[in-house]
Design an enzyme around this catalytic site. Structure first.
Site, short mmCIF file in Angstrom:
data_model
loop_
_atom_site.label_atom_id
_atom_site.label_comp_id
_atom_site.label_asym_id
_atom_site.label_seq_id
_atom_site.Cartn_x
_atom_site.Cartn_y
_atom_site.Cartn_z
CB CYS A 196 30.52 -17.87 23.47
SG CYS A 196 28.91 -18.73 23.14
CD GLU A 234 23.59 -15.54 25.73
OE1 GLU A 234 23.19 -15.08 26.70
OE2 GLU A 234 24.14 -16.62 25.61
CG ASP A 259 15.88 -28.40 25.69
OD1 ASP A 259 16.74 -27.91 25.22
OD2 ASP A 259 16.50 -29.28 26.64
N GLY A 262 19.24 -22.16 19.89
CA GLY A 262 18.04 -23.01 19.28
C GLY A 262 16.88 -22.09 19.36
CB ALA A 279 34.52 -15.75 14.71
P1 NAD Z 1 21.75 -23.70 26.44
O1 NAD Z 1 22.53 -24.45 27.31
O2 NAD Z 1 21.34 -22.62 26.34
O3 NAD Z 1 21.07 -24.63 25.40
C1 NAD Z 1 21.38 -26.22 25.29
C2 NAD Z 1 20.11 -27.03 25.19
O4 NAD Z 1 20.33 -28.24 24.76
C3 NAD Z 1 19.66 -27.17 26.83
O5 NAD Z 1 18.42 -26.62 27.04
C4 NAD Z 1 19.77 -28.69 26.95
O6 NAD Z 1 18.90 -29.18 27.82
C5 NAD Z 1 19.68 -29.10 25.46
N1 NAD Z 1 20.05 -30.43 25.62
C6 NAD Z 1 21.25 -30.99 25.73
N2 NAD Z 1 21.24 -32.35 25.35
C7 NAD Z 1 20.28 -32.63 24.52
C8 NAD Z 1 19.78 -33.65 24.20
N3 NAD Z 1 20.40 -34.94 24.00
N4 NAD Z 1 18.37 -33.94 23.69
C9 NAD Z 1 17.74 -32.53 23.67
N5 NAD Z 1 18.27 -31.50 24.27
C10 NAD Z 1 19.27 -31.38 24.64
O7 NAD Z 1 23.00 -23.56 25.25
P2 NAD Z 1 23.14 -22.38 24.28
O8 NAD Z 1 23.80 -20.94 24.68
O9 NAD Z 1 22.16 -22.19 23.39
O10 NAD Z 1 24.38 -22.86 23.09
C11 NAD Z 1 24.46 -24.08 22.33
C12 NAD Z 1 25.58 -24.02 21.28
O11 NAD Z 1 25.65 -23.01 20.77
C13 NAD Z 1 26.77 -24.27 22.22
O12 NAD Z 1 27.67 -25.09 21.43
C14 NAD Z 1 27.31 -22.99 22.30
O13 NAD Z 1 28.75 -22.84 22.04
C15 NAD Z 1 27.02 -22.58 20.67
N6 NAD Z 1 26.59 -21.01 20.49
C16 NAD Z 1 26.07 -20.00 21.77
C17 NAD Z 1 26.03 -18.72 21.50
C18 NAD Z 1 25.45 -17.92 22.75
O14 NAD Z 1 25.31 -16.82 22.59
N7 NAD Z 1 24.76 -18.49 23.59
C19 NAD Z 1 26.28 -18.13 20.64
C20 NAD Z 1 26.85 -18.96 19.22
C21 NAD Z 1 27.12 -20.11 19.64
C1 UDX Z 2 29.83 -13.65 21.71
C2 UDX Z 2 30.25 -13.30 20.14
O1 UDX Z 2 30.16 -11.99 20.15
C3 UDX Z 2 29.13 -14.07 19.22
O2 UDX Z 2 29.46 -13.75 17.85
C4 UDX Z 2 29.10 -15.29 19.52
O3 UDX Z 2 28.34 -16.12 18.50
C5 UDX Z 2 29.00 -15.66 20.97
O4 UDX Z 2 29.82 -15.18 21.66
P1 UDX Z 2 28.13 -13.03 23.48
O5 UDX Z 2 28.90 -13.62 24.41
O6 UDX Z 2 26.72 -13.13 23.34
O7 UDX Z 2 28.63 -13.07 21.90
O8 UDX Z 2 28.28 -11.28 23.50
P2 UDX Z 2 29.34 -10.41 23.37
O9 UDX Z 2 28.87 -9.27 22.76
O10 UDX Z 2 30.37 -10.85 22.26
O11 UDX Z 2 30.00 -9.98 24.56
C6 UDX Z 2 30.93 -10.95 25.32
C7 UDX Z 2 31.48 -10.37 26.57
O12 UDX Z 2 32.45 -9.18 26.26
C8 UDX Z 2 30.41 -9.45 27.60
O13 UDX Z 2 30.81 -9.66 28.87
C9 UDX Z 2 30.73 -7.90 26.89
O14 UDX Z 2 30.42 -7.02 28.15
C10 UDX Z 2 32.13 -8.02 26.96
N1 UDX Z 2 32.59 -7.07 26.05
C11 UDX Z 2 32.33 -6.66 24.78
C12 UDX Z 2 33.70 -6.07 26.43
O15 UDX Z 2 34.11 -6.15 27.64
N2 UDX Z 2 34.08 -5.09 25.71
C13 UDX Z 2 33.90 -5.21 24.45
O16 UDX Z 2 34.11 -4.00 23.81
C14 UDX Z 2 32.78 -5.79 23.80
#
Ligand code: NAD
Ligand code: UDX
Length: 463
Positions: A277, A166, A35, A15, A224
Protein backbone atom coordinates in the site's frame (compact mmCIF):
# COMPACT_ATOMS: atom_id res chain seq x y z
CA UNK A 1 -33.77 -1.03 2.27
CA UNK A 2 -33.25 -4.14 4.42
CA UNK A 3 -29.95 -5.64 3.32
CA UNK A 4 -29.65 -9.43 3.41
CA UNK A 5 -27.36 -10.20 0.46
CA UNK A 6 -24.02 -8.63 -0.27
CA UNK A 7 -21.12 -9.63 -2.44
CA UNK A 8 -17.49 -8.68 -2.69
CA UNK A 9 -15.46 -8.80 -5.91
CA UNK A 10 -11.86 -9.67 -5.00
CA UNK A 11 -10.96 -12.38 -2.46
CA UNK A 12 -7.59 -10.91 -1.50
CA UNK A 13 -6.01 -9.53 1.67
CA UNK A 14 -8.84 -7.02 2.03
CA UNK A 15 -11.87 -8.78 0.53
CA UNK A 16 -11.32 -12.08 2.38
CA UNK A 17 -10.84 -10.87 5.96
CA UNK A 18 -13.30 -7.96 5.67
CA UNK A 19 -16.13 -10.14 4.42
CA UNK A 20 -15.36 -12.87 6.96
CA UNK A 21 -15.81 -10.36 9.77
CA UNK A 22 -19.00 -8.91 8.25
CA UNK A 23 -20.36 -12.47 7.94
CA UNK A 24 -19.47 -13.21 11.55
CA UNK A 25 -21.07 -10.04 12.89
CA UNK A 26 -24.12 -10.09 10.58
CA UNK A 27 -25.44 -13.68 10.55
CA UNK A 28 -28.62 -12.37 8.87
CA UNK A 29 -26.66 -11.33 5.77
CA UNK A 30 -25.52 -13.75 3.07
CA UNK A 31 -21.99 -12.71 2.09
CA UNK A 32 -20.50 -14.02 -1.15
CA UNK A 33 -16.86 -13.34 -2.03
CA UNK A 34 -15.97 -13.86 -5.67
CA UNK A 35 -12.73 -13.83 -7.60
CA UNK A 36 -11.52 -14.72 -11.09
CA UNK A 37 -8.54 -16.50 -9.53
CA UNK A 38 -9.85 -20.08 -9.28
CA UNK A 39 -6.91 -21.28 -7.25
CA UNK A 40 -7.46 -18.58 -4.64
CA UNK A 41 -11.16 -19.42 -4.34
CA UNK A 42 -10.34 -23.13 -4.08
CA UNK A 43 -7.94 -22.33 -1.24
CA UNK A 44 -10.59 -20.27 0.58
CA UNK A 45 -12.87 -23.32 0.25
CA UNK A 46 -10.21 -25.84 1.29
CA UNK A 47 -11.55 -28.36 3.77
CA UNK A 48 -8.43 -27.90 5.85
CA UNK A 49 -8.95 -24.45 7.33
CA UNK A 50 -5.18 -24.01 7.70
CA UNK A 51 -4.91 -23.88 3.91
CA UNK A 52 -6.88 -20.67 3.40
CA UNK A 53 -4.71 -18.43 1.20
CA UNK A 54 -4.11 -15.61 3.65
CA UNK A 55 -2.41 -15.92 6.99
CA UNK A 56 -3.75 -13.50 9.60
CA UNK A 57 -3.96 -14.22 13.33
CA UNK A 58 -7.55 -15.23 14.17
CA UNK A 59 -8.77 -15.37 10.57
CA UNK A 60 -9.08 -19.13 10.18
CA UNK A 61 -11.30 -19.34 13.27
CA UNK A 62 -13.73 -16.78 11.86
CA UNK A 63 -13.76 -18.38 8.40
CA UNK A 64 -14.27 -21.78 10.04
CA UNK A 65 -17.28 -20.45 11.93
CA UNK A 66 -18.97 -18.64 9.03
CA UNK A 67 -18.02 -20.49 5.85
CA UNK A 68 -20.99 -22.42 4.49
CA UNK A 69 -23.28 -20.68 7.03
CA UNK A 70 -23.53 -17.18 5.58
CA UNK A 71 -20.06 -16.77 4.04
CA UNK A 72 -19.43 -18.22 0.59
CA UNK A 73 -16.45 -18.13 -1.76
CA UNK A 74 -17.15 -18.57 -5.45
CA UNK A 75 -15.89 -17.97 -8.98
CA UNK A 76 -19.42 -17.28 -10.23
CA UNK A 77 -19.02 -13.52 -10.31
CA UNK A 78 -22.17 -12.84 -12.33
CA UNK A 79 -24.50 -14.80 -10.07
CA UNK A 80 -23.13 -13.03 -7.00
CA UNK A 81 -23.56 -9.60 -8.60
CA UNK A 82 -27.09 -10.40 -9.70
CA UNK A 83 -28.16 -11.54 -6.23
CA UNK A 84 -26.53 -8.83 -4.15
CA UNK A 85 -28.06 -5.55 -3.01
CA UNK A 86 -24.64 -4.16 -2.13
CA UNK A 87 -21.53 -4.96 -4.16
CA UNK A 88 -18.11 -4.22 -2.67
CA UNK A 89 -15.28 -3.82 -5.16
CA UNK A 90 -12.09 -4.99 -3.50
CA UNK A 91 -9.85 -5.77 -6.43
CA UNK A 92 -6.19 -4.82 -6.69
CA UNK A 93 -5.19 -1.33 -7.83
CA UNK A 94 -1.44 -1.69 -8.42
CA UNK A 95 0.92 0.93 -9.79
CA UNK A 96 0.73 1.07 -13.60
CA UNK A 97 3.56 -0.76 -15.33
CA UNK A 98 2.85 0.59 -18.82
CA UNK A 99 1.71 3.64 -20.77
CA UNK A 100 0.84 7.05 -19.36
CA UNK A 101 1.57 7.31 -15.66
CA UNK A 102 3.78 4.19 -15.76
CA UNK A 103 5.45 3.66 -12.38
CA UNK A 104 3.21 6.20 -10.61
CA UNK A 105 -0.51 6.18 -11.40
CA UNK A 106 -2.87 3.50 -10.07
CA UNK A 107 -3.83 0.92 -12.67
CA UNK A 108 -7.62 1.03 -12.72
CA UNK A 109 -8.20 -1.63 -15.37
CA UNK A 110 -9.47 -4.19 -12.84
CA UNK A 111 -11.84 -1.61 -11.35
CA UNK A 112 -13.20 -0.71 -14.78
CA UNK A 113 -13.73 -4.38 -15.65
CA UNK A 114 -15.76 -4.79 -12.45
CA UNK A 115 -17.86 -1.72 -13.23
CA UNK A 116 -18.60 -2.97 -16.75
CA UNK A 117 -19.50 -6.41 -15.47
CA UNK A 118 -21.82 -4.99 -12.80
CA UNK A 119 -23.50 -2.78 -15.41
CA UNK A 120 -24.01 -5.72 -17.75
CA UNK A 121 -25.39 -8.10 -15.15
CA UNK A 122 -27.43 -5.92 -12.76
CA UNK A 123 -31.19 -6.18 -13.27
CA UNK A 124 -32.24 -4.18 -10.22
CA UNK A 125 -30.92 -1.17 -8.28
CA UNK A 126 -27.56 -1.70 -6.59
CA UNK A 127 -25.25 0.05 -4.19
CA UNK A 128 -21.67 -0.22 -5.42
CA UNK A 129 -19.01 0.28 -2.75
CA UNK A 130 -15.42 1.23 -3.52
CA UNK A 131 -13.46 -0.80 -0.97
CA UNK A 132 -10.25 -0.72 -3.00
CA UNK A 133 -7.98 2.29 -2.55
CA UNK A 134 -8.66 4.63 -5.46
CA UNK A 135 -7.56 7.99 -6.80
CA UNK A 136 -9.83 10.86 -5.83
CA UNK A 137 -12.72 11.21 -8.31
CA UNK A 138 -12.73 7.55 -9.41
CA UNK A 139 -16.36 7.27 -8.32
CA UNK A 140 -17.21 9.66 -11.15
CA UNK A 141 -15.69 7.28 -13.72
CA UNK A 142 -17.44 4.27 -12.20
CA UNK A 143 -20.76 6.10 -12.23
CA UNK A 144 -20.27 7.06 -15.88
CA UNK A 145 -19.63 3.48 -16.90
CA UNK A 146 -22.54 2.15 -14.86
CA UNK A 147 -25.01 4.73 -16.12
CA UNK A 148 -23.99 4.48 -19.76
CA UNK A 149 -23.64 0.74 -20.15
CA UNK A 150 -26.21 -0.56 -17.65
CA UNK A 151 -29.74 -1.89 -18.09
CA UNK A 152 -31.39 1.33 -16.94
CA UNK A 153 -31.26 0.42 -13.25
CA UNK A 154 -30.13 2.91 -10.57
CA UNK A 155 -26.67 2.74 -9.05
CA UNK A 156 -25.41 4.51 -5.96
CA UNK A 157 -21.63 4.67 -5.57
CA UNK A 158 -20.16 4.81 -2.08
CA UNK A 159 -16.54 5.11 -1.06
CA UNK A 160 -15.69 2.97 1.97
CA UNK A 161 -11.91 2.66 2.12
CA UNK A 162 -10.35 -0.04 4.25
CA UNK A 163 -7.83 0.94 6.93
CA UNK A 164 -6.84 -2.54 8.17
CA UNK A 165 -3.14 -3.32 8.45
CA UNK A 166 -1.90 -6.77 7.59
CA UNK A 167 -0.83 -8.93 10.50
CA UNK A 168 -3.54 -7.31 12.63
CA UNK A 169 -6.37 -7.42 10.07
CA UNK A 170 -8.86 -9.27 12.23
CA UNK A 171 -8.49 -7.10 15.32
CA UNK A 172 -8.47 -3.96 13.13
CA UNK A 173 -11.73 -5.08 11.52
CA UNK A 174 -13.34 -6.04 14.82
CA UNK A 175 -12.32 -2.84 16.52
CA UNK A 176 -11.47 -0.16 13.95
CA UNK A 177 -10.47 3.40 14.87
CA UNK A 178 -13.16 4.53 12.46
CA UNK A 179 -15.25 3.49 9.47
CA UNK A 180 -15.35 6.02 6.67
CA UNK A 181 -18.25 6.15 4.24
CA UNK A 182 -18.48 8.73 1.48
CA UNK A 183 -21.58 9.17 -0.64
CA UNK A 184 -23.66 11.57 -2.69
CA UNK A 185 -25.34 14.41 -0.88
CA UNK A 186 -28.63 13.63 -2.69
CA UNK A 187 -31.46 11.88 -0.78
CA UNK A 188 -30.70 8.64 -2.72
CA UNK A 189 -27.02 8.96 -1.81
CA UNK A 190 -27.89 9.49 1.85
CA UNK A 191 -30.18 6.45 1.78
CA UNK A 192 -27.36 4.32 0.39
CA UNK A 193 -24.99 5.60 3.08
CA UNK A 194 -27.56 4.65 5.72
CA UNK A 195 -27.78 1.07 4.40
CA UNK A 196 -24.02 0.64 4.73
CA UNK A 197 -23.89 2.35 8.13
CA UNK A 198 -26.49 -0.15 9.37
CA UNK A 199 -24.26 -3.08 8.42
CA UNK A 200 -21.27 -1.75 10.34
CA UNK A 201 -23.47 -0.67 13.25
CA UNK A 202 -23.96 -4.38 14.00
CA UNK A 203 -20.65 -4.28 15.87
CA UNK A 204 -19.16 -0.80 15.64
CA UNK A 205 -20.38 2.13 17.78
CA UNK A 206 -22.03 4.66 15.46
CA UNK A 207 -19.84 7.42 16.88
CA UNK A 208 -16.95 5.74 15.06
CA UNK A 209 -18.78 5.67 11.72
CA UNK A 210 -17.88 8.81 9.84
CA UNK A 211 -19.80 9.92 6.75
CA UNK A 212 -18.46 12.43 4.22
CA UNK A 213 -18.81 13.32 0.58
CA UNK A 214 -17.33 10.82 -1.89
CA UNK A 215 -14.25 12.84 -2.80
CA UNK A 216 -13.21 13.46 0.81
CA UNK A 217 -13.51 9.76 1.52
CA UNK A 218 -11.45 8.73 -1.52
CA UNK A 219 -8.75 11.29 -0.73
CA UNK A 220 -8.68 10.50 3.00
CA UNK A 221 -7.45 6.98 2.32
CA UNK A 222 -4.47 8.15 0.25
CA UNK A 223 -3.81 10.86 2.84
CA UNK A 224 -3.85 8.44 5.78
CA UNK A 225 -1.30 6.16 4.10
CA UNK A 226 0.85 9.12 3.09
CA UNK A 227 0.92 10.44 6.67
CA UNK A 228 1.76 7.02 8.12
CA UNK A 229 4.56 6.37 5.63
CA UNK A 230 5.86 9.90 6.13
CA UNK A 231 6.40 9.20 9.83
CA UNK A 232 8.50 6.16 9.01
CA UNK A 233 10.61 8.02 6.44
CA UNK A 234 11.04 10.88 8.92
CA UNK A 235 12.30 8.62 11.68
CA UNK A 236 14.45 6.66 9.22
CA UNK A 237 16.04 9.89 7.94
CA UNK A 238 16.98 10.75 11.49
CA UNK A 239 18.27 7.22 12.14
CA UNK A 240 21.07 7.94 9.68
CA UNK A 241 21.94 11.13 11.54
CA UNK A 242 21.94 9.19 14.82
CA UNK A 243 24.45 6.73 13.42
CA UNK A 244 26.83 9.64 12.72
CA UNK A 245 26.38 11.52 15.97
CA UNK A 246 26.09 9.06 18.82
CA UNK A 247 22.40 9.79 19.37
CA UNK A 248 20.16 6.71 19.59
CA UNK A 249 17.01 6.69 17.43
CA UNK A 250 15.14 4.59 19.97
CA UNK A 251 15.76 7.23 22.62
CA UNK A 252 14.93 10.07 20.23
CA UNK A 253 11.66 8.37 19.19
CA UNK A 254 10.78 7.82 22.85
CA UNK A 255 11.45 11.46 23.67
CA UNK A 256 9.43 12.95 20.81
CA UNK A 257 6.68 10.35 21.06
CA UNK A 258 5.80 11.51 24.58
CA UNK A 259 4.70 14.82 23.09
CA UNK A 260 0.97 14.24 22.82
CA UNK A 261 0.90 16.31 19.62
CA UNK A 262 3.31 13.85 17.99
CA UNK A 263 2.28 10.56 19.60
CA UNK A 264 4.39 7.43 19.93
CA UNK A 265 2.99 5.11 17.25
CA UNK A 266 4.65 4.51 13.91
CA UNK A 267 8.03 5.84 14.97
CA UNK A 268 10.01 2.61 14.67
CA UNK A 269 13.13 3.07 12.61
CA UNK A 270 13.60 0.14 10.25
CA UNK A 271 15.24 -1.14 7.10
CA UNK A 272 12.41 0.65 5.27
CA UNK A 273 8.69 0.23 4.92
CA UNK A 274 7.23 -2.38 2.60
CA UNK A 275 3.78 -3.71 1.85
CA UNK A 276 1.44 -3.35 -1.06
CA UNK A 277 0.00 0.00 0.00
CA UNK A 278 2.36 2.76 1.13
CA UNK A 279 4.54 3.11 -1.95
CA UNK A 280 1.71 2.54 -4.40
CA UNK A 281 -0.60 5.02 -2.70
CA UNK A 282 2.01 7.77 -2.33
CA UNK A 283 3.07 7.39 -5.96
CA UNK A 284 -0.57 7.69 -6.86
CA UNK A 285 -0.92 10.84 -4.73
CA UNK A 286 2.19 12.30 -6.38
CA UNK A 287 0.77 11.52 -9.81
CA UNK A 288 -2.57 13.14 -8.99
CA UNK A 289 -0.81 16.28 -7.66
CA UNK A 290 1.31 16.45 -10.83
CA UNK A 291 -1.75 16.05 -13.02
CA UNK A 292 -3.14 19.23 -11.42
CA UNK A 293 0.31 20.89 -11.93
CA UNK A 294 0.82 21.02 -8.13
CA UNK A 295 4.56 20.40 -8.42
CA UNK A 296 5.56 21.43 -4.88
CA UNK A 297 2.88 19.14 -3.44
CA UNK A 298 4.07 16.27 -5.63
CA UNK A 299 7.75 16.79 -4.72
CA UNK A 300 6.94 17.00 -1.03
CA UNK A 301 5.31 13.56 -0.94
CA UNK A 302 7.71 11.95 -3.40
CA UNK A 303 10.50 12.57 -0.91
CA UNK A 304 8.89 9.96 1.39
CA UNK A 305 9.55 7.30 -1.25
CA UNK A 306 13.03 8.59 -2.07
CA UNK A 307 13.96 8.37 1.62
CA UNK A 308 12.57 4.84 1.88
CA UNK A 309 14.55 3.64 -1.14
CA UNK A 310 17.65 5.22 0.37
CA UNK A 311 17.07 3.43 3.69
CA UNK A 312 16.86 0.00 2.02
CA UNK A 313 19.94 0.68 -0.09
CA UNK A 314 22.09 1.97 2.72
CA UNK A 315 21.24 -1.09 4.83
CA UNK A 316 22.63 -3.38 2.11
CA UNK A 317 25.63 -1.07 1.58
CA UNK A 318 26.40 -1.14 5.27
CA UNK A 319 26.54 -4.93 5.25
CA UNK A 320 28.99 -4.92 2.35
CA UNK A 321 31.16 -2.18 3.85
CA UNK A 322 31.28 -3.80 7.28
CA UNK A 323 32.22 -7.16 5.81
CA UNK A 324 35.49 -5.63 4.60
CA UNK A 325 33.96 -4.31 1.36
CA UNK A 326 33.22 -7.70 -0.12
CA UNK A 327 30.46 -10.26 0.29
CA UNK A 328 31.30 -12.16 -2.91
CA UNK A 329 30.76 -15.88 -2.29
CA UNK A 330 30.18 -15.25 1.42
CA UNK A 331 27.08 -16.76 2.97
CA UNK A 332 24.74 -14.07 4.28
CA UNK A 333 21.59 -15.14 6.12
CA UNK A 334 18.35 -13.19 5.87
CA UNK A 335 15.95 -13.83 8.72
CA UNK A 336 12.51 -12.77 7.53
CA UNK A 337 11.16 -12.14 4.05
CA UNK A 338 7.58 -10.92 4.76
CA UNK A 339 7.14 -7.13 4.79
CA UNK A 340 6.18 -7.25 8.47
CA UNK A 341 5.50 -9.90 11.10
CA UNK A 342 2.36 -12.04 11.28
CA UNK A 343 1.66 -12.02 7.55
CA UNK A 344 2.70 -14.18 4.61
CA UNK A 345 2.52 -11.14 2.32
CA UNK A 346 5.82 -10.13 0.75
CA UNK A 347 4.73 -7.37 -1.60
CA UNK A 348 7.36 -4.59 -1.68
CA UNK A 349 9.14 -6.17 1.27
CA UNK A 350 12.48 -4.52 2.05
CA UNK A 351 13.99 -8.02 2.09
CA UNK A 352 13.55 -8.31 -1.68
CA UNK A 353 15.61 -5.18 -2.34
CA UNK A 354 18.29 -5.98 0.22
CA UNK A 355 18.67 -9.47 -1.28
CA UNK A 356 18.85 -8.02 -4.79
CA UNK A 357 21.65 -5.63 -3.80
CA UNK A 358 23.57 -8.41 -2.06
CA UNK A 359 23.16 -10.65 -5.11
CA UNK A 360 24.64 -7.86 -7.23
CA UNK A 361 27.65 -8.16 -4.92
CA UNK A 362 27.68 -11.93 -5.61
CA UNK A 363 26.79 -12.99 -2.07
CA UNK A 364 25.37 -16.45 -1.40
CA UNK A 365 22.10 -15.84 0.39
CA UNK A 366 20.20 -18.12 2.66
CA UNK A 367 16.70 -17.19 3.79
CA UNK A 368 14.42 -18.32 6.55
CA UNK A 369 10.91 -16.94 7.05
CA UNK A 370 8.32 -18.79 9.14
CA UNK A 371 5.52 -18.11 6.63
CA UNK A 372 7.14 -17.59 3.22
CA UNK A 373 8.28 -20.42 0.95
CA UNK A 374 11.06 -20.69 -1.66
CA UNK A 375 8.68 -20.39 -4.61
CA UNK A 376 7.47 -17.00 -3.40
CA UNK A 377 10.98 -15.75 -2.62
CA UNK A 378 12.24 -16.63 -6.09
CA UNK A 379 9.13 -15.16 -7.73
CA UNK A 380 9.66 -11.88 -5.83
CA UNK A 381 13.26 -11.64 -7.07
CA UNK A 382 12.31 -12.66 -10.58
CA UNK A 383 9.75 -9.83 -10.69
CA UNK A 384 12.60 -7.29 -10.36
CA UNK A 385 14.13 -8.62 -13.61
CA UNK A 386 17.65 -7.84 -12.36
CA UNK A 387 18.98 -11.23 -13.49
CA UNK A 388 17.63 -14.55 -14.73
CA UNK A 389 15.46 -16.81 -12.59
CA UNK A 390 18.20 -19.43 -12.82
CA UNK A 391 20.86 -16.99 -11.62
CA UNK A 392 18.75 -16.06 -8.60
CA UNK A 393 17.94 -19.69 -7.83
CA UNK A 394 21.62 -20.69 -7.89
CA UNK A 395 22.57 -18.04 -5.29
CA UNK A 396 19.56 -18.37 -2.96
CA UNK A 397 19.15 -21.19 -0.47
CA UNK A 398 15.96 -21.41 1.54
CA UNK A 399 15.71 -23.29 4.79
CA UNK A 400 12.92 -24.72 6.88
CA UNK A 401 14.61 -23.83 10.12
CA UNK A 402 16.67 -20.86 11.24
CA UNK A 403 19.63 -22.85 12.57
CA UNK A 404 20.36 -24.40 9.17
CA UNK A 405 19.92 -20.99 7.57
CA UNK A 406 22.57 -19.46 9.83
CA UNK A 407 25.12 -22.28 9.84
CA UNK A 408 28.42 -21.28 8.25
CA UNK A 409 27.27 -17.77 7.52
CA UNK A 410 29.35 -14.59 7.85
CA UNK A 411 26.46 -12.32 8.72
CA UNK A 412 22.78 -12.36 9.62
CA UNK A 413 20.39 -9.62 8.58
CA UNK A 414 17.07 -9.34 10.44
CA UNK A 415 14.54 -8.11 7.91
CA UNK A 416 11.17 -8.93 9.50
CA UNK A 417 10.33 -8.47 13.18
CA UNK A 418 8.96 -12.01 13.75
CA UNK A 419 8.70 -12.59 17.54
CA UNK A 420 10.29 -16.02 17.31
CA UNK A 421 13.63 -14.47 16.29
CA UNK A 422 13.98 -13.01 19.78
CA UNK A 423 13.85 -16.45 21.41
CA UNK A 424 16.39 -18.34 19.31
CA UNK A 425 19.40 -19.99 20.90
CA UNK A 426 21.78 -17.24 19.78
CA UNK A 427 24.80 -18.89 21.38
CA UNK A 428 24.20 -22.02 19.27
CA UNK A 429 23.84 -19.82 16.17
CA UNK A 430 27.03 -17.92 17.01
CA UNK A 431 29.00 -21.12 17.40
CA UNK A 432 27.89 -22.37 13.98
CA UNK A 433 28.90 -19.19 12.12
CA UNK A 434 32.11 -17.92 10.51
CA UNK A 435 34.04 -15.44 12.70
CA UNK A 436 33.80 -12.58 13.20
CA UNK A 437 30.04 -13.15 13.26
CA UNK A 438 27.92 -10.11 12.36
CA UNK A 439 24.27 -9.28 12.97
CA UNK A 440 22.63 -6.41 11.11
CA UNK A 441 19.34 -5.83 12.85
CA UNK A 442 17.06 -4.06 10.36
CA UNK A 443 14.24 -4.07 12.91
CA UNK A 444 16.07 -3.21 16.13
CA UNK A 445 14.51 -6.39 17.45
CA UNK A 446 17.27 -8.18 19.34
CA UNK A 447 19.05 -7.37 22.58
CA UNK A 448 22.35 -5.73 21.68
CA UNK A 449 24.13 -6.35 25.00
CA UNK A 450 23.18 -10.05 25.13
CA UNK A 451 24.45 -10.60 21.60
CA UNK A 452 27.66 -8.67 22.18
CA UNK A 453 28.26 -10.75 25.30
CA UNK A 454 28.04 -13.89 23.15
CA UNK A 455 30.61 -12.42 20.76
CA UNK A 456 28.55 -11.07 17.87
CA UNK A 457 29.38 -7.78 16.21
CA UNK A 458 25.92 -6.24 16.34
CA UNK A 459 24.70 -3.27 14.31
CA UNK A 460 21.25 -1.78 14.65
CA UNK A 461 19.45 0.96 12.75
CA UNK A 462 20.01 4.41 14.16
CA UNK A 463 22.50 3.82 16.96
P1 NAD B 1 -5.14 -8.64 -3.60
O1 NAD B 1 -4.29 -8.62 -4.81
O2 NAD B 1 -4.75 -9.46 -2.42
O3 NAD B 1 -6.62 -9.12 -4.03
C1 NAD B 1 -7.31 -8.63 -5.12
C2 NAD B 1 -8.10 -9.78 -5.76
O4 NAD B 1 -8.96 -9.24 -6.76
C3 NAD B 1 -7.22 -10.82 -6.46
O5 NAD B 1 -7.43 -12.09 -5.88
C4 NAD B 1 -7.68 -10.76 -7.92
O6 NAD B 1 -7.69 -12.02 -8.57
C5 NAD B 1 -9.09 -10.22 -7.78
N1 NAD B 1 -9.60 -9.60 -9.01
C6 NAD B 1 -9.01 -8.69 -9.82
N2 NAD B 1 -9.83 -8.35 -10.83
C7 NAD B 1 -10.97 -9.05 -10.67
C8 NAD B 1 -12.20 -9.13 -11.39
N3 NAD B 1 -12.41 -8.38 -12.47
N4 NAD B 1 -13.15 -9.96 -10.94
C9 NAD B 1 -12.94 -10.71 -9.83
N5 NAD B 1 -11.82 -10.68 -9.11
C10 NAD B 1 -10.84 -9.86 -9.51
O7 NAD B 1 -5.33 -7.12 -3.18
P2 NAD B 1 -5.61 -6.55 -1.70
O8 NAD B 1 -4.33 -6.46 -0.93
O9 NAD B 1 -6.78 -7.25 -1.11
O10 NAD B 1 -6.02 -5.05 -2.05
C11 NAD B 1 -7.25 -4.75 -2.67
C12 NAD B 1 -7.48 -3.25 -2.60
O11 NAD B 1 -7.57 -2.84 -1.23
C13 NAD B 1 -6.36 -2.41 -3.22
O12 NAD B 1 -6.92 -1.27 -3.81
C14 NAD B 1 -5.53 -2.00 -2.01
O13 NAD B 1 -4.85 -0.78 -2.22
C15 NAD B 1 -6.59 -1.83 -0.94
N6 NAD B 1 -6.12 -2.02 0.43
C16 NAD B 1 -5.25 -3.03 0.74
C17 NAD B 1 -4.85 -3.22 2.05
C18 NAD B 1 -3.90 -4.31 2.42
O14 NAD B 1 -3.44 -4.31 3.55
N7 NAD B 1 -3.58 -5.25 1.55
C19 NAD B 1 -5.36 -2.40 3.06
C20 NAD B 1 -6.27 -1.40 2.72
C21 NAD B 1 -6.64 -1.23 1.40
C1 UDX C 1 -0.85 0.02 5.88
C2 UDX C 1 -1.69 0.95 6.77
O1 UDX C 1 -1.16 0.92 8.10
C3 UDX C 1 -3.14 0.50 6.77
O2 UDX C 1 -3.93 1.41 7.54
C4 UDX C 1 -3.64 0.48 5.35
O3 UDX C 1 -4.99 0.05 5.31
C5 UDX C 1 -2.77 -0.43 4.48
O4 UDX C 1 -1.39 -0.01 4.56
P1 UDX C 1 0.18 -2.41 6.13
O5 UDX C 1 1.00 -2.02 4.95
O6 UDX C 1 -0.57 -3.69 6.10
O7 UDX C 1 -0.90 -1.27 6.45
O8 UDX C 1 1.12 -2.47 7.44
P2 UDX C 1 1.78 -1.34 8.37
O9 UDX C 1 1.67 -1.79 9.76
O10 UDX C 1 1.29 0.00 8.07
O11 UDX C 1 3.32 -1.43 7.97
C6 UDX C 1 3.80 -1.02 6.70
C7 UDX C 1 5.31 -1.11 6.68
O12 UDX C 1 5.89 -0.11 7.52
C8 UDX C 1 5.86 -2.44 7.17
O13 UDX C 1 6.95 -2.83 6.37
C9 UDX C 1 6.30 -2.12 8.59
O14 UDX C 1 7.30 -2.99 9.05
C10 UDX C 1 6.81 -0.70 8.41
N1 UDX C 1 6.83 0.09 9.67
C11 UDX C 1 5.67 0.32 10.33
C12 UDX C 1 8.03 0.64 10.12
O15 UDX C 1 9.09 0.44 9.52
N2 UDX C 1 8.01 1.41 11.27
C13 UDX C 1 6.87 1.67 11.95
O16 UDX C 1 6.94 2.37 12.97
C14 UDX C 1 5.66 1.10 11.48
Amino acid sequence: MKINKICCIGAGYVGGPTMAVIAQKCPHIKVTVVDINEQRIAAWNDENIDNIPIYEPGLSTIVGETRGRNLFFSIDVEKAIEEAQIIFISVNTPTKTYGKGKGMAADLKYIELCARQIARVAKDNKIVVEKSTLPVRTAEAIKNILDNTGNGVQFQILSNPEFLAEGTAVSDLLNPDRILIGGDTTPEGQKAIKSLVEIYANWIPTIKILTTNVWSSELSKLTANAFLAQRISSINALSELCEKTGADIHEVAGAIGMDSRIGSNFLKASVGFGGSCFQKDILNLVYIAKSYALHEVADYWEQVIIMNDHQKKRFANRIVQTLYNTVADKKITLLGWAFKKDTNDTRESAAIYVADDLLNEQANISVYDPKVNRKKILADLDYLETRSYKANASKITTCNNPYDACEGSHAIAILTEWDEFIYYDWLKIYESMEKPAFIFDGRNLLNKLDLQKIGFIYQAIGS
